[in-house]
Motif scaffolding. Structure first.
Motif, PDB file in Angstrom:
ATOM      1  N   SER A 182       0.817  -1.214   0.000  1.00 60.58           N
ATOM      2  CA  SER A 182       0.000   0.000   0.000  1.00 60.58           C
ATOM      3  C   SER A 182       0.850   1.263   0.000  1.00 60.58           C
ATOM      4  CB  SER A 182      -0.894   0.012   1.236  1.00 60.58           C
ATOM      5  OG  SER A 182      -0.107   0.111   2.416  1.00 60.58           O
ATOM      6  N   GLY A 183       2.152   1.118   0.261  1.00 58.26           N
ATOM      7  CA  GLY A 183       3.027   2.275   0.382  1.00 58.26           C
ATOM      8  C   GLY A 183       3.184   2.736   1.814  1.00 58.26           C
ATOM      9  N   TYR A 184       2.287   2.285   2.712  1.00 60.56           N
ATOM     10  CA  TYR A 184       2.373   2.677   4.119  1.00 60.56           C
ATOM     11  C   TYR A 184       3.442   1.843   4.834  1.00 60.56           C
ATOM     12  CZ  TYR A 184      -1.914   5.386   3.606  1.00 60.56           C
ATOM     13  OH  TYR A 184      -2.842   6.314   3.218  1.00 60.56           O
ATOM     14  N   ALA A 185       4.196   2.504   5.727  1.00 61.36           N
ATOM     15  CA  ALA A 185       5.216   1.820   6.525  1.00 61.36           C
ATOM     16  C   ALA A 185       5.043   2.224   7.985  1.00 61.36           C
ATOM     17  CB  ALA A 185       6.604   2.180   6.027  1.00 61.36           C
ATOM     18  N   ASP A 186       3.801   2.157   8.450  1.00 58.78           N
ATOM     19  CA  ASP A 186       3.485   2.595   9.806  1.00 58.78           C
ATOM     20  C   ASP A 186       3.344   1.435  10.788  1.00 58.78           C
ATOM     21  OD1 ASP A 186       1.226   1.709   8.512  1.00 58.78           O
ATOM     22  OD2 ASP A 186      -0.081   3.307   9.217  1.00 58.78           O
ATOM     23  N   THR A 187       3.697   0.240  10.341  1.00 57.20           N
ATOM     24  CA  THR A 187       3.760  -0.918  11.231  1.00 57.20           C
ATOM     25  C   THR A 187       5.117  -1.588  11.054  1.00 57.20           C
ATOM     26  OG1 THR A 187       2.790  -2.375   9.538  1.00 57.20           O
ATOM     27  CG2 THR A 187       1.268  -1.339  11.105  1.00 57.20           C
ATOM     28  N   SER A 188       5.540  -2.370  12.034  1.00 59.00           N
ATOM     29  CA  SER A 188       6.858  -2.992  11.976  1.00 59.00           C
ATOM     30  C   SER A 188       6.933  -3.998  10.832  1.00 59.00           C
ATOM     31  CB  SER A 188       7.182  -3.679  13.303  1.00 59.00           C
ATOM     32  OG  SER A 188       6.217  -4.674  13.591  1.00 59.00           O
ATOM     33  N   GLY A 189       8.163  -4.178  10.326  1.00 57.89           N
ATOM     34  CA  GLY A 189       8.383  -5.133   9.250  1.00 57.89           C
ATOM     35  C   GLY A 189       8.676  -4.454   7.923  1.00 57.89           C
TER      36      GLY A 189
END
Length: 350
Positions: A182-189
């Protein structure tokens, strides 16, 4: 207007979207930004400025460009120092052109730093940053991709063809992840640029021909003529084509690793702003393409630890026709599934 100022305002906006919307950076967080001597430093610097403006602490690591990617780059990297930094960071965006993805520092960071939020934007330049981050309708694209993931998870058997000669069939494994980038990087990993959906099929079932006709990275870049892979039970048995196909086969076999002749994953490309440039990050998101990876399998596709190989490569099959069981999803790259046509139109892809 000088080249250095080209899209200066738009780049600032895209960097702010990256830092504040996609990473959701918090004040005080330590944000590692990596690039190499082939990277677009305007992108690196704009991201560092946006990070600092958000109250976080940017750490820019600028590396000499290695002569390979993934683990093939290990011997040319400051492995100890790089690994130590990544093991402590809260977030990491990778702009390296010779990517660190699947390298030993990446493997260790993913395994040992459970809080790390990583976004792979390898080879990102100013133009791509604006088109593929700054000008994206994220809510509509997320809704579109989520529906594609839902349909794909339900499919037991799949077939993909292209005008260039791809005709490959395979089975899916129930319960195996279908990743939505999705382009989001707001969770770990690990996370990746929006517009891609990927998964690891039942490797033993992958049989047929895969005709790369877009790009092949590494070691080629943009292809002048198709390279055709004859695949049986997930393994490459023969490669046909011209000089580039010969070069590619020689590169795969140079690792002396049988896993470098094994298919690793398949992906859809569905980014409305992506175009074929030779940068694999963008190429594998060209609307209506499919992409096949070879070699190393990441843990996001095959949890918990993936499947290690000497390196990794990705090739693009343009204008793909895809069938989910007996229902057609795309026809030569155009969305034909009735549940997706209107969302595609809203994204400018009618």
């Amino acid at each position: 207007m000088t080249l250095a100022k080209l899209y200066e305002f738009e780049l600032g906006k895209a960097a702010r979207i990256l830092v504040e919307e996609l990473f959701k950076i918090k004040p005080g967080e330590e944000f590692v930004i990596t690039g190499d001597t082939e990277s677009d430093m305007r992108v690196v610097e704009a991201t560092a400025r946006a990070t600092f403006a958000a109250g976080a602490k940017p750490v820019v690591i600028w590396l000499a460009s290695p002569l390979g990617v993934g683990k093939a780059a290990d011997s040319m990297l400051p492995t100890r120092t790089l690994t130590a930094s990544l093991k402590e960071a809260d977030a990491w965006v990778e702009f390296n052109n010779q990517w660190l993805l699947y390298s030993t520092p990446w493997d260790v960071a993913m395994e040992e730093n459970k809080k790390l939020r990583y976004l792979c934007l390898v080879g990102m330049d100013t133009d791509m940053m604006i088109r593929c981050i700054g000008r994206v309708d994220y809510p509509t694209l997320l809704k579109f991709q989520s529906k594609v993931v839902e349909l794909t998870k339900k499919a037991k058997k799949m077939r993909i063809t292209t005008p260039a000669g791809t005709d490959i069939s395979f089975k899916n494994v129930s319960g195996r992840p279908v990743t939505l980038e999705s382009g989001y990087a707001d969770t770990s990993g690990p996370h990746f640029l929006s517009g891609q959906i990927g998964w690891a099929p039942d490797f033993e079932s992958i049989t047929g021909v895969i005709a790369y006709d877009g790009s092949l990275v590494p070691p080629i870049g943009l292809l002048k003529e198709p390279a055709k892979l004859h695949v049986k039970k997930g393994k490459i048995e023969k490669i046909e084509g011209g000089k580039e196909a010969v070069q590619f086969e020689s590169w795969l076999k140079s690792f002396r690793d049988p896993k470098m002749l094994a298919m690793a994953h398949v992906c859809y490309g569905f980014h409305p702003g992506a175009k074929l440039t030779g940068n694999i990050l963008e190429d594998e998101r060209v609307w209506g393409c499919t992409e096949w990876g070879i070699g190393n399998v990441g843990p996001m596709y095959l949890p918990p630890s993936g499947k290690k190989a000497a390196s990794h490569t990705d090739g693009i099959c343009l204008n793909s026709s895809v069938w989910l069981d007996e229902v057609q999803l795309t026809d030569k790259g155009k969305i034909v599934h009735k549940e997706l046509v209107e969302l595609a139109r809203k994204l400018g892809k009618s």
